[in-house]
Design an enzyme around this catalytic site. Sequence first.
Site, PDB file in Angstrom:
ATOM      1  N   GLU A   1       0.829  -1.205   0.000  1.00 46.81           N
ATOM      2  CA  GLU A   1       0.000   0.000   0.000  1.00 46.81           C
ATOM      3  C   GLU A   1       0.858   1.246   0.000  1.00 46.81           C
ATOM      4  OE1 GLU A   1      -3.129   0.121   3.088  1.00 46.81           O
ATOM      5  OE2 GLU A   1      -2.540  -1.979   3.285  1.00 46.81           O
TER       6      GLU A   1
ATOM      7  N   LEU B   1       6.857   5.033  19.631  1.00 48.64           N
ATOM      8  CA  LEU B   1       7.079   4.752  21.051  1.00 48.64           C
ATOM      9  C   LEU B   1       5.841   4.070  21.643  1.00 48.64           C
ATOM     10  CD1 LEU B   1       9.327   5.193  23.076  1.00 48.64           C
ATOM     11  CD2 LEU B   1       8.325   7.423  23.624  1.00 48.64           C
ATOM     12  N   HIS B   2       4.726   4.746  21.572  1.00 49.41           N
ATOM     13  CA  HIS B   2       3.415   4.196  21.951  1.00 49.41           C
ATOM     14  C   HIS B   2       3.258   3.781  23.409  1.00 49.41           C
ATOM     15  CE1 HIS B   2       2.627   4.485  17.763  1.00 49.41           C
ATOM     16  NE2 HIS B   2       3.203   3.376  17.391  1.00 49.41           N
TER      17      HIS B   2
ATOM     18  N   CYS C   1      -2.807   1.713   8.719  1.00 48.02           N
ATOM     19  CA  CYS C   1      -1.733   0.917   8.155  1.00 48.02           C
ATOM     20  C   CYS C   1      -2.163  -0.512   7.852  1.00 48.02           C
ATOM     21  CB  CYS C   1      -0.579   0.852   9.146  1.00 48.02           C
ATOM     22  SG  CYS C   1      -0.273   2.432   9.898  1.00 48.02           S
TER      23      CYS C   1
END
Length: 350
Positions: free
Chosen positions: A99, A224-225, A342
């Site tokens: 994609e 990071l999340h 994503c």
Amino acid sequence: MTETNKSENKTKLRGLGLSETEALAKDLGQPAFRGRQLFRWINKGITDFREMSDLPEVFVRKLEEKCTAGSLELMDHQVSAKDGTEKFLFGLGDGNAVESVLMRYKYGSTACISSQAGCRMGCAFCASGINGLNRSLTPGEMLSQIMDIERYASSPVSISHVVIMGTGEPFDNYDGTSGFLRLIHDEKGRNMSSRNITVSTCGLVPGIRRFADEFPQVNLAVSLHAPDQETRERIMPVSRAYDMDELMAACEEYTEKTHRRITFEYALIRGVNDSDVSAARLANMLRGMLCHVNLIPLNKVGETGLDGSGRKRAREFAELLEKRGIPATVRRELGSDIDGACGQLRLKRG
Ligand code: SAH
């Protein structure tokens, strides 16, 4: 032999650098400057050798016989009715597909490209990793996404910015990514400024170190999340290989070497990393670093069982960080009506 088989055996010109294209011209019985002409056309996105008006007929015929530009096959194309964001599914000619996304901003047009078909990092919230990694992309396949976005876009566009934030982990494909960066930066090719390119990593520490040495002008984003090791391990398996301390140390080294601001991406997941305590911890961890936090409202991916925190909470979270001196912004949501998250389009077709 079928058409596809024929083109599989041909040399793909989009993956070649200037000196390689010159060498190819010589192999085909031409002087080196013909290679330079060919390189210019290829990097302009021209795929039909007949359109390369300054090449002699004998060279064109040789090229048709032995080479192909290496363009991708358009398998799907969606245009957001909300904001004009365009999403492309490109076939690589071997059964794999990736994609790419085109976003138009006031300052220019950005392509978001993939570095791998699939991904083996296994982040809990991400659609790209659900079926694992098929293979890494070549530099030419990465470059082709940009050229083919321009070719198939719904209206004429010239891409000025690139983010490697599509499917895949660019530092799990360091060679492909670095080859691509050299190609797109080549002044006789697209000549794109390093400052207009951003590489995003989930935190492969050796990759970050190498990147700081080899591409100090290219922007770095780190996914990071989480504000601590425990939370990060829950959602990002990579943090078992490279823990938070190692990652932060590599990021500090990066800024020391490059003097450049790192963007930390932080997708807000309800009940996982979005509490006031999380914000305070994150601020403490990042205090004193040359950085910026980009808060991403999580795109809900059906299969993962995780929920986004919503834009209101994202704004509150940003304020909590700002109050503690950490610059933070909430990412605009583009293409939410066209499987913007994503890996979602690819997964649907999979
Ligand atoms: N592998 C690289 C680049 C690809 S992902 C990386 O991890 O950085 C680009 C960004 O989108 C990363 O920050 C990734 O964590 C994030 N992302 C993945 N799935 C998402 C989702 N469902 N919602 C919001 N962001 C997501």
